[in-house]
Write a protein that holds these residues in place. Sequence first.
Motif, PDB file in Angstrom:
ATOM      1  N   THR A 112       0.171  37.068 -46.176  1.00  0.00           N
ATOM      2  CA  THR A 112       0.641  35.811 -45.630  1.00  0.00           C
ATOM      3  C   THR A 112       0.674  34.781 -46.745  1.00  0.00           C
ATOM      4  OG1 THR A 112       0.177  34.043 -44.045  1.00  0.00           O
ATOM      5  CG2 THR A 112      -1.711  35.194 -44.955  1.00  0.00           C
ATOM      6  N   ASN A 113       1.606  33.853 -46.655  1.00  0.00           N
ATOM      7  CA  ASN A 113       1.709  32.812 -47.672  1.00  0.00           C
ATOM      8  C   ASN A 113       0.865  31.597 -47.338  1.00  0.00           C
ATOM      9  OD1 ASN A 113       3.576  34.238 -49.275  1.00  0.00           O
ATOM     10  ND2 ASN A 113       5.283  33.576 -47.987  1.00  0.00           N
ATOM     11  N   TYR A 114       0.185  31.624 -46.202  1.00  0.00           N
ATOM     12  CA  TYR A 114      -0.612  30.473 -45.785  1.00  0.00           C
ATOM     13  C   TYR A 114      -1.957  30.485 -46.482  1.00  0.00           C
ATOM     14  CZ  TYR A 114      -0.746  26.508 -42.691  1.00  0.00           C
ATOM     15  OH  TYR A 114      -0.728  25.224 -42.198  1.00  0.00           O
ATOM     16  N   VAL A 115      -2.294  29.359 -47.084  1.00  0.00           N
ATOM     17  CA  VAL A 115      -3.507  29.259 -47.878  1.00  0.00           C
ATOM     18  C   VAL A 115      -4.457  28.246 -47.256  1.00  0.00           C
ATOM     19  CG1 VAL A 115      -4.434  28.735 -50.155  1.00  0.00           C
ATOM     20  CG2 VAL A 115      -2.186  29.792 -49.939  1.00  0.00           C
ATOM     21  N   GLY A 116      -5.734  28.546 -47.219  1.00  0.00           N
ATOM     22  CA  GLY A 116      -6.696  27.596 -46.701  1.00  0.00           C
ATOM     23  C   GLY A 116      -8.070  28.213 -46.552  1.00  0.00           C
ATOM     24  N   PHE A 117      -8.886  27.658 -45.639  1.00  0.00           N
ATOM     25  CA  PHE A 117     -10.237  28.163 -45.435  1.00  0.00           C
ATOM     26  C   PHE A 117     -10.242  29.511 -44.729  1.00  0.00           C
ATOM     27  CE2 PHE A 117     -11.734  24.033 -46.661  1.00  0.00           C
ATOM     28  CZ  PHE A 117     -13.028  24.249 -47.088  1.00  0.00           C
ATOM     29  N   THR A 118      -9.161  29.826 -44.010  1.00  0.00           N
ATOM     30  CA  THR A 118      -9.107  31.092 -43.289  1.00  0.00           C
ATOM     31  C   THR A 118      -7.892  31.896 -43.704  1.00  0.00           C
ATOM     32  OG1 THR A 118      -7.807  30.209 -41.444  1.00  0.00           O
ATOM     33  CG2 THR A 118     -10.214  30.042 -41.280  1.00  0.00           C
ATOM     34  N   ASN A 119      -7.965  33.203 -43.470  1.00  0.00           N
ATOM     35  CA  ASN A 119      -6.810  34.071 -43.671  1.00  0.00           C
ATOM     36  C   ASN A 119      -6.037  34.143 -42.361  1.00  0.00           C
ATOM     37  OD1 ASN A 119      -7.167  34.843 -46.396  1.00  0.00           O
ATOM     38  ND2 ASN A 119      -8.766  36.274 -45.801  1.00  0.00           N
ATOM     39  N   ILE A 120      -4.839  33.614 -42.337  1.00  0.00           N
ATOM     40  CA  ILE A 120      -4.026  33.597 -41.126  1.00  0.00           C
ATOM     41  C   ILE A 120      -3.051  34.753 -41.172  1.00  0.00           C
ATOM     42  CG2 ILE A 120      -2.343  32.283 -39.792  1.00  0.00           C
ATOM     43  CD1 ILE A 120      -3.628  29.754 -40.774  1.00  0.00           C
ATOM     44  N   PRO A 121      -2.966  35.560 -40.107  1.00  0.00           N
ATOM     45  CA  PRO A 121      -2.078  36.729 -40.133  1.00  0.00           C
ATOM     46  C   PRO A 121      -0.615  36.335 -40.178  1.00  0.00           C
ATOM     47  CG  PRO A 121      -2.979  36.396 -37.932  1.00  0.00           C
ATOM     48  CD  PRO A 121      -3.698  35.445 -38.837  1.00  0.00           C
ATOM     49  N   PRO A 122       0.227  37.183 -40.772  1.00  0.00           N
ATOM     50  CA  PRO A 122       1.666  36.905 -40.807  1.00  0.00           C
ATOM     51  C   PRO A 122       2.268  37.066 -39.415  1.00  0.00           C
ATOM     52  CG  PRO A 122       1.232  39.102 -41.649  1.00  0.00           C
ATOM     53  CD  PRO A 122      -0.107  38.469 -41.423  1.00  0.00           C
ATOM     54  N   VAL A 161      -9.955  42.113 -42.608  1.00  0.00           N
ATOM     55  CA  VAL A 161      -9.123  40.905 -42.635  1.00  0.00           C
ATOM     56  C   VAL A 161      -9.849  39.747 -43.297  1.00  0.00           C
ATOM     57  CG1 VAL A 161      -7.879  41.635 -40.588  1.00  0.00           C
ATOM     58  CG2 VAL A 161      -9.801  40.070 -40.338  1.00  0.00           C
ATOM     59  N   ASP A 162     -11.208  39.777 -43.319  1.00  0.00           N
ATOM     60  CA  ASP A 162     -11.954  38.772 -44.083  1.00  0.00           C
ATOM     61  C   ASP A 162     -11.489  37.373 -43.687  1.00  0.00           C
ATOM     62  OD1 ASP A 162     -13.667  37.747 -45.941  1.00  0.00           O
ATOM     63  OD2 ASP A 162     -12.501  38.322 -47.696  1.00  0.00           O
ATOM     64  N   LEU A 163     -11.621  37.063 -42.393  1.00  0.00           N
ATOM     65  CA  LEU A 163     -10.977  35.884 -41.817  1.00  0.00           C
ATOM     66  C   LEU A 163     -11.439  34.575 -42.440  1.00  0.00           C
ATOM     67  CD1 LEU A 163      -8.867  35.529 -39.566  1.00  0.00           C
ATOM     68  CD2 LEU A 163     -10.733  35.005 -38.001  1.00  0.00           C
ATOM     69  N   LEU A 164     -12.726  34.480 -42.799  1.00  0.00           N
ATOM     70  CA  LEU A 164     -13.270  33.248 -43.382  1.00  0.00           C
ATOM     71  C   LEU A 164     -13.928  33.585 -44.717  1.00  0.00           C
ATOM     72  CD1 LEU A 164     -13.536  30.246 -42.435  1.00  0.00           C
ATOM     73  CD2 LEU A 164     -15.872  30.804 -41.769  1.00  0.00           C
ATOM     74  N   PRO A 165     -13.129  33.889 -45.740  1.00  0.00           N
ATOM     75  CA  PRO A 165     -13.678  34.445 -46.991  1.00  0.00           C
ATOM     76  C   PRO A 165     -14.689  33.557 -47.698  1.00  0.00           C
ATOM     77  CG  PRO A 165     -11.384  33.777 -47.269  1.00  0.00           C
ATOM     78  CD  PRO A 165     -11.673  33.711 -45.800  1.00  0.00           C
ATOM     79  N   LEU A 166     -14.515  32.230 -47.624  1.00  0.00           N
ATOM     80  CA  LEU A 166     -15.403  31.332 -48.354  1.00  0.00           C
ATOM     81  C   LEU A 166     -16.597  30.889 -47.522  1.00  0.00           C
ATOM     82  CD1 LEU A 166     -12.802  29.014 -50.136  1.00  0.00           C
ATOM     83  CD2 LEU A 166     -13.631  31.276 -50.807  1.00  0.00           C
ATOM     84  N   ASN A 167     -16.588  31.220 -46.212  1.00  0.00           N
ATOM     85  CA  ASN A 167     -17.586  30.700 -45.296  1.00  0.00           C
ATOM     86  C   ASN A 167     -17.412  29.184 -45.192  1.00  0.00           C
ATOM     87  OD1 ASN A 167     -19.808  30.563 -43.570  1.00  0.00           O
ATOM     88  ND2 ASN A 167     -21.144  31.761 -44.906  1.00  0.00           N
TER      89      ASN A 167
END
Length: 441
Positions: free
Chosen positions: A416-426, A304-310
């Motif tokens: 998911t269409n939500y974009v940001g620092f984390t990957n948010i599940p649908p 899921v790579d929840l915080l891809p950018l750290n």
Amino acid sequence: MDPWGLTSTALLACVLFLIFVSLWSQGLKRRKLPPGPTPLPFVGNILQLDFKNMATTFSQLAEKYGPIYTLYFGTQPVVVLHGYNITKEALIDQGDVFMERGDVPIFEDFAKGKGVVFSHGERWKQIRRFSLMTLRNFGMGKRSIEERVQEEAQCLVEELRKTKGCPTDPTFILGCAPCNVICSILFRDRFKYNDKKFLYLMKLLNENFHLFNKPWTLEEDNPQSEFDLENLKMTGVDLFIGGTETTSSTLRYGLLLILKHPDVQTKIHEEIDRVIGHNRVASIKDRRDMPYMDAVIHEVQRFVDLLPLNLPHAVTKDIQFQQYVLPKGTTIFPLLSPVLNDRKEFPNPDQFDPQHFLDKNGKFKKSDYFMPFSIGKRSCLGEGLARMELFLFFTSILQNFTLKPVGDPNEISMKTNYVGFTNIPPRYHLCFLPHKVRRQS
């Protein structure tokens, strides 16, 4: 003004602009920062980034410029670290230099440099030391951390039973469980899931977490102390946000992946039935006898790579790093996504496969590339608690329920269409059906 005057003015403006761009480019070249795409004046490289898929953009740039390169967010340089070796070199081998927190305006506006996540320098050292000590003592209560998580896991199971096997969106319930664990640490007690104060707290946490995902006893007599009320309040907020939303998102992603891969659920049930059965509560010591469940949870976090950018780091002093010079205060992005998706370490990284963490004999296999909590001095201080929660929550759910998808499992989407620092599940629905232990023949 006559046409010739307008033309002359336009030409002069163009010449001045070209001179400015030339001087800007020469100024950049004189720096000893790593190479990278040429930025535009004022806006930097912002227009060259795909904010809907930042991890892919950074990987594409790494293919061209290598594992370390420079981007400009406006006029500020940001050095990107891409890959396991260079990330380890920075955060572990030279961790004392790379332990500062990089500046991100939205975080600064919210935290104002207080708390444990976004503080700097001596303040951060004191607050982190205090937070670690408090977590180790487990929050002023007599019960151990495991007992608190076990209690909440059983409350979670009882709430899921109330759904009576009907299609259910698990978002709210899976958010309540980890939040209540933090409440038991800070307040010595948990809340019922329908408590009005608890619901209001959950609402505030959710609003703050989504805000971050927009595209970008006191020692008052000691003047050197950082334990003022604002710092302690922000530290509590950090624990709530870090200990609630990330664990909740991982749980939601994990159940969705298990729905999509029914063979994985079958193997989990077989292992639970063999090791724990149905007549006792799961404990953390069961993990050593449950390599498949352990591998599934690790693979969920990797996939899921929840915080891809750290979260951004910064250097505490001028430093020569590899063949470059990074000035004090330079913002560093040590990316987690390319490490968690390294093809040499994890064959077929785009596929959800628990075998990534199992050896040929079915035993659990550790990997240095597994760093969803980051690494080094700024790694997540709640990692131990989160790992315990994930194991006990996942195991308790699968011990008591069979997960049934609403519709064809092959149609389940992880996007998911939500974009940001984390990957948010649908958002999704599923059915929690009572699980019956299969008798061993």
